[in-house]
Design an enzyme around this catalytic site. Structure first.
Site, short mmCIF file in Angstrom:
data_model
loop_
_atom_site.label_atom_id
_atom_site.label_comp_id
_atom_site.label_asym_id
_atom_site.label_seq_id
_atom_site.Cartn_x
_atom_site.Cartn_y
_atom_site.Cartn_z
N GLY A 58 0.84 -1.19 0.00
CA GLY A 58 0.00 0.00 0.00
C GLY A 58 0.87 1.24 0.00
N HIS A 59 1.87 1.25 -0.89
CA HIS A 59 2.76 2.39 -1.04
C HIS A 59 3.56 2.23 -2.32
CE1 HIS A 59 5.93 -0.34 0.24
NE2 HIS A 59 5.25 -0.60 1.35
N ALA A 60 4.33 3.26 -2.66
CA ALA A 60 5.27 3.20 -3.77
C ALA A 60 6.64 3.61 -3.23
CB ALA A 60 4.84 4.15 -4.89
#
Ligand code: TYD
Length: 144
Positions: A58-60
Site C-alpha cells: 500500500g505504497h510506492a
C-alpha cells in the site's frame, strides 16, 4: 504539453522465471543480482504469518526497485502506475514479479503459510516511501 517526462508504467512490471533445478530430492531455485534480477540486490526481507484478510504494502518507492516472490503459498499483488491497475497472483517459488520504482503496489489475499520474499535494490529508507496515494498520483503526473 511536453511528454518527455519519464513516468514509470505497468509495462515495465514483468513476471520472470528463475532457474529451477528439479531433483528427486526436491527443487532448487537461485537468483543472482544483476543477472536474474535487473539490479544488484542490496536487501532481502520476507513477509509471513499474515492473518487472513490482512493487506501489506500500500505504497510506492521513489527509487527502490524490487523482485517479489511467493516462496510458499500464494498472494495477490495489485499494481498501479497512476493511470492503470493490474493484479498478479503469485504462487510459484521459481517465479518473480519485477516492480520498478514509482509503482504503487499492495499485497493481499495471502494463503495460510504464505511467505513473500522481496529482493530490493536499496537499503531500508523511510524517506524513499510514498505512502499517500494522491501524492503518488501527483508525482506520476507529467509536468505541463
Ligand atoms: P513496510 O515496508 O511499511 O511494510 P509493508 O510494506 O509490508 O506493509 O514496513 C513495516 C515496518 O517495518 C516499518 O515500520 C519499517 C520496518 N522495516 C524495516 O525496519 N526494515 C525493512 O527492511 C522493512 C521492509 C521494513
Amino acid at each position: 504539453m511536453s511528454r518527455e517526462f519519464a513516468v514509470h508504467s505497468l509495462e515495465e512490471c514483468c513476471v520472470t522465471e528463475f532457474p529451477k533445478i528439479a531433483d528427486p530430492r526436491g527443487n532448487l531455485t537461485f537468483v543472482e543480482g544483476g543477472r536474474h534480477v535487473p539490479f544488484e540486490i542490496r536487501r532481502a526481507y520476507w513477509i509471513y504469518g499474515v492473518p487472513g484478510g490482512e493487506k501489506r504494502g500500500g505504497h510506492a518507492y521513489r527509487e527502490l526497485r524490487e523482485m517479489i516472490v511467493a516462496l510458499s503459498g500464494s498472494f495477490e499483488v495489485h499494481l498501479d502506475d497512476g493511470t492503470r491497475r493490474r493484479t498478479h497472483l503469485l504462487s510459484r517459488g521459481y517465479v518473480g514479479l519485477y516492480v520498478p520504482n514509482m509503482i504503487w503496489r499492495e499485497l493481499e489475499s495471502f494463503s495460510t503459510n504464505a511467505v513473500c520474499l522481496i529482493l530490493a535494490s536499496e537499503l531500508y529508507s523511510e524517506s524513499d516511501y510514498i505512502r499517500d496515494h494522491s501524492e503518488f498520483r501527483e508525482a506520476q503526473r507529467p509536468p505541463e
